[in-house]
Design a protein around this motif. Structure first.
Motif, PDB file in Angstrom:
ATOM      1  N   CYS A  47     -33.744 -23.670 -14.893  1.00 47.72           N
ATOM      2  CA  CYS A  47     -33.488 -22.433 -15.649  1.00 47.72           C
ATOM      3  C   CYS A  47     -34.713 -21.520 -15.612  1.00 47.72           C
ATOM      4  O   CYS A  47     -35.804 -21.924 -16.009  1.00 47.72           O
ATOM      5  CB  CYS A  47     -33.137 -22.770 -17.095  1.00 47.72           C
ATOM      6  SG  CYS A  47     -32.866 -21.294 -18.100  1.00 47.72           S
ATOM      7  N   VAL A  48     -34.514 -20.299 -15.128  1.00 45.83           N
ATOM      8  CA  VAL A  48     -35.625 -19.344 -15.030  1.00 45.83           C
ATOM      9  C   VAL A  48     -35.605 -18.325 -16.176  1.00 45.83           C
ATOM     10  O   VAL A  48     -36.422 -17.414 -16.208  1.00 45.83           O
ATOM     11  CB  VAL A  48     -35.590 -18.595 -13.679  1.00 45.83           C
ATOM     12  CG1 VAL A  48     -35.698 -19.565 -12.519  1.00 45.83           C
ATOM     13  CG2 VAL A  48     -34.317 -17.754 -13.552  1.00 45.83           C
ATOM     14  N   GLY A  49     -34.664 -18.484 -17.089  1.00 45.08           N
ATOM     15  CA  GLY A  49     -34.616 -17.564 -18.227  1.00 45.08           C
ATOM     16  C   GLY A  49     -34.151 -16.163 -17.866  1.00 45.08           C
ATOM     17  O   GLY A  49     -34.595 -15.180 -18.460  1.00 45.08           O
ATOM     18  N   CYS A  50     -33.218 -16.060 -16.909  1.00 43.23           N
ATOM     19  CA  CYS A  50     -32.711 -14.723 -16.527  1.00 43.23           C
ATOM     20  C   CYS A  50     -31.765 -14.163 -17.588  1.00 43.23           C
ATOM     21  O   CYS A  50     -31.492 -12.966 -17.619  1.00 43.23           O
ATOM     22  CB  CYS A  50     -32.013 -14.795 -15.176  1.00 43.23           C
ATOM     23  SG  CYS A  50     -30.487 -15.775 -15.193  1.00 43.23           S
ATOM     24  N   LEU A  51     -31.198 -15.029 -18.405  1.00 43.82           N
ATOM     25  CA  LEU A  51     -30.313 -14.679 -19.531  1.00 43.82           C
ATOM     26  C   LEU A  51     -28.944 -14.136 -19.108  1.00 43.82           C
ATOM     27  O   LEU A  51     -28.233 -13.565 -19.939  1.00 43.82           O
ATOM     28  CB  LEU A  51     -31.007 -13.717 -20.505  1.00 43.82           C
ATOM     29  CG  LEU A  51     -32.353 -14.199 -21.060  1.00 43.82           C
ATOM     30  CD1 LEU A  51     -32.872 -13.221 -22.095  1.00 43.82           C
ATOM     31  CD2 LEU A  51     -32.257 -15.593 -21.658  1.00 43.82           C
ATOM     32  N   CYS A  85     -26.465 -15.965 -18.448  1.00 45.42           N
ATOM     33  CA  CYS A  85     -25.491 -16.794 -19.163  1.00 45.42           C
ATOM     34  C   CYS A  85     -25.316 -16.327 -20.604  1.00 45.42           C
ATOM     35  O   CYS A  85     -24.228 -16.435 -21.172  1.00 45.42           O
ATOM     36  CB  CYS A  85     -25.927 -18.257 -19.127  1.00 45.42           C
ATOM     37  SG  CYS A  85     -27.566 -18.535 -19.800  1.00 45.42           S
ATOM     38  N   VAL A 105     -32.893 -21.712 -21.617  1.00 40.79           N
ATOM     39  CA  VAL A 105     -31.992 -21.401 -22.731  1.00 40.79           C
ATOM     40  C   VAL A 105     -31.572 -22.689 -23.444  1.00 40.79           C
ATOM     41  O   VAL A 105     -31.722 -23.790 -22.913  1.00 40.79           O
ATOM     42  CB  VAL A 105     -30.736 -20.654 -22.235  1.00 40.79           C
ATOM     43  CG1 VAL A 105     -31.086 -19.297 -21.671  1.00 40.79           C
ATOM     44  CG2 VAL A 105     -29.969 -21.500 -21.211  1.00 40.79           C
ATOM     45  N   CYS A 114     -24.268 -18.734 -13.775  1.00 45.17           N
ATOM     46  CA  CYS A 114     -25.678 -19.056 -13.462  1.00 45.17           C
ATOM     47  C   CYS A 114     -25.927 -19.085 -11.948  1.00 45.17           C
ATOM     48  O   CYS A 114     -25.357 -19.905 -11.238  1.00 45.17           O
ATOM     49  CB  CYS A 114     -26.055 -20.400 -14.078  1.00 45.17           C
ATOM     50  SG  CYS A 114     -27.768 -20.856 -13.684  1.00 45.17           S
ATOM     51  N   TYR A 163     -28.618 -19.993 -10.506  1.00 43.39           N
ATOM     52  CA  TYR A 163     -29.679 -20.947 -10.168  1.00 43.39           C
ATOM     53  C   TYR A 163     -29.229 -22.411 -10.271  1.00 43.39           C
ATOM     54  O   TYR A 163     -30.059 -23.308 -10.142  1.00 43.39           O
ATOM     55  CB  TYR A 163     -30.898 -20.707 -11.070  1.00 43.39           C
ATOM     56  CG  TYR A 163     -31.478 -19.329 -10.869  1.00 43.39           C
ATOM     57  CD1 TYR A 163     -32.349 -19.066  -9.821  1.00 43.39           C
ATOM     58  CD2 TYR A 163     -31.102 -18.278 -11.707  1.00 43.39           C
ATOM     59  CE1 TYR A 163     -32.856 -17.790  -9.612  1.00 43.39           C
ATOM     60  CE2 TYR A 163     -31.606 -16.993 -11.510  1.00 43.39           C
ATOM     61  CZ  TYR A 163     -32.478 -16.768 -10.460  1.00 43.39           C
ATOM     62  OH  TYR A 163     -32.971 -15.497 -10.260  1.00 43.39           O
ATOM     63  N   LEU A 173     -26.928 -24.919 -14.876  1.00 42.56           N
ATOM     64  CA  LEU A 173     -25.931 -25.359 -15.862  1.00 42.56           C
ATOM     65  C   LEU A 173     -24.843 -26.150 -15.149  1.00 42.56           C
ATOM     66  O   LEU A 173     -24.441 -25.809 -14.034  1.00 42.56           O
ATOM     67  CB  LEU A 173     -25.287 -24.153 -16.558  1.00 42.56           C
ATOM     68  CG  LEU A 173     -26.192 -23.271 -17.414  1.00 42.56           C
ATOM     69  CD1 LEU A 173     -25.456 -21.989 -17.790  1.00 42.56           C
ATOM     70  CD2 LEU A 173     -26.621 -24.010 -18.674  1.00 42.56           C
TER      71      LEU A 173
HETATM   72  S1  SF4 Z   1     -28.078 -18.027 -16.084  1.00 43.31           S
HETATM   73 FE1  SF4 Z   1     -28.966 -20.006 -15.484  1.00 43.31          FE
HETATM   74  S2  SF4 Z   1     -31.107 -19.561 -14.950  1.00 43.31           S
HETATM   75 FE2  SF4 Z   1     -30.333 -17.770 -16.082  1.00 43.31          FE
HETATM   76  S3  SF4 Z   1     -30.914 -18.224 -18.228  1.00 43.31           S
HETATM   77 FE3  SF4 Z   1     -28.842 -19.014 -17.965  1.00 43.31          FE
HETATM   78  S4  SF4 Z   1     -29.112 -21.190 -17.404  1.00 43.31           S
HETATM   79 FE4  SF4 Z   1     -31.094 -20.160 -17.113  1.00 43.31          FE
END
Ligand code: SF4
Ligand code: SF4
Length: 160
Positions: free
Chosen positions: A23-27, A29, A46, A63, A65, A68
């Motif tokens: 998870c890179v925290g792109c948000l 999701c 997240v 997501c 990446y 999830l």
């Molecule tokens: S979409 Fe994927 S990579 Fe981006 S915040 Fe959510 S879990 Fe993390």
């Protein structure tokens, strides 16, 4: 009233698991979740509130990446269904992804009403159609599918 009279409610949903190493925290999701169940800050992994999550899988499909996944209908399980459906004569098959609600029941009702749909359609039922990931569609075409048909309600198009 039956629900409200209980001290607690047991929910049977599959809450996605977050892989913090991916998870890179792109948000993305967070935006995709229709229930506000995902919390996060930019560039940090997240977290998902299991009480708020309804198990639709929209976040997993969103997501980019692969951070999830779900125990029920994991990416691998959906992929296995695509590959099994196209194991023979893929050029004659159309893969139809449905949600567990409106579109699957529409297909089910077709049988109940003794109507017919083309025999080369192979249905793969998801919880919500927003669970679908592009890689499942891509794999179907790689295997030679004649077509891919994604069905769902307006909520799907609003959230994905
Ligand atoms: S979409 Fe994927 S990579 Fe981006 S915040 Fe959510 S879990 Fe993390
Ligand atoms: S599975 Fe659905 S309800 Fe649960 S966190 Fe993901 S998008 Fe939100």
């Amino acid at each position: 009233m039956t629900l409200l009279s209980r001290d607690y409610i047991i929910k049977e949903v599959s809450v996605p698991k977050v892989d913090p190493s991916k998870c890179v925290g792109c948000l993305l999701c967070v935006k995709a979740c229709p229930y506000g169940a995902i919390r996060g800050e930019p560039r940090k992994p997240v977290t998902i509130d299991p009480a708020a999550c309804q198990g639709c899988g929209a976040c997993v499909g969103e997501c980019p990446y692969g951070a999830l996944d779900m125990d029920i209908l994991s990416d691998d399980a959906i992929m296995a269904q695509v590959e099994a459906a196209l194991a023979e004569e893929p050029e004659k098959k159309v893969i139809m992804f449905t949600c567990a609600y409106c579109s699957y029941y529409a297909a089910d009702n077709t049988g109940i009403l003794k109507l017919q749909y083309p025999p080369h359609v192979r249905i793969i039922r998801l919880q919500c159609s927003s669970r679908l990931n592009w890689k499942h569609v891509k794999r179907a075409f790689e295997l030679g599918a004649a077509g891919v048909f994604v069905t769902g309600c307006s909520l799907v198009t609003a959230t994905t």
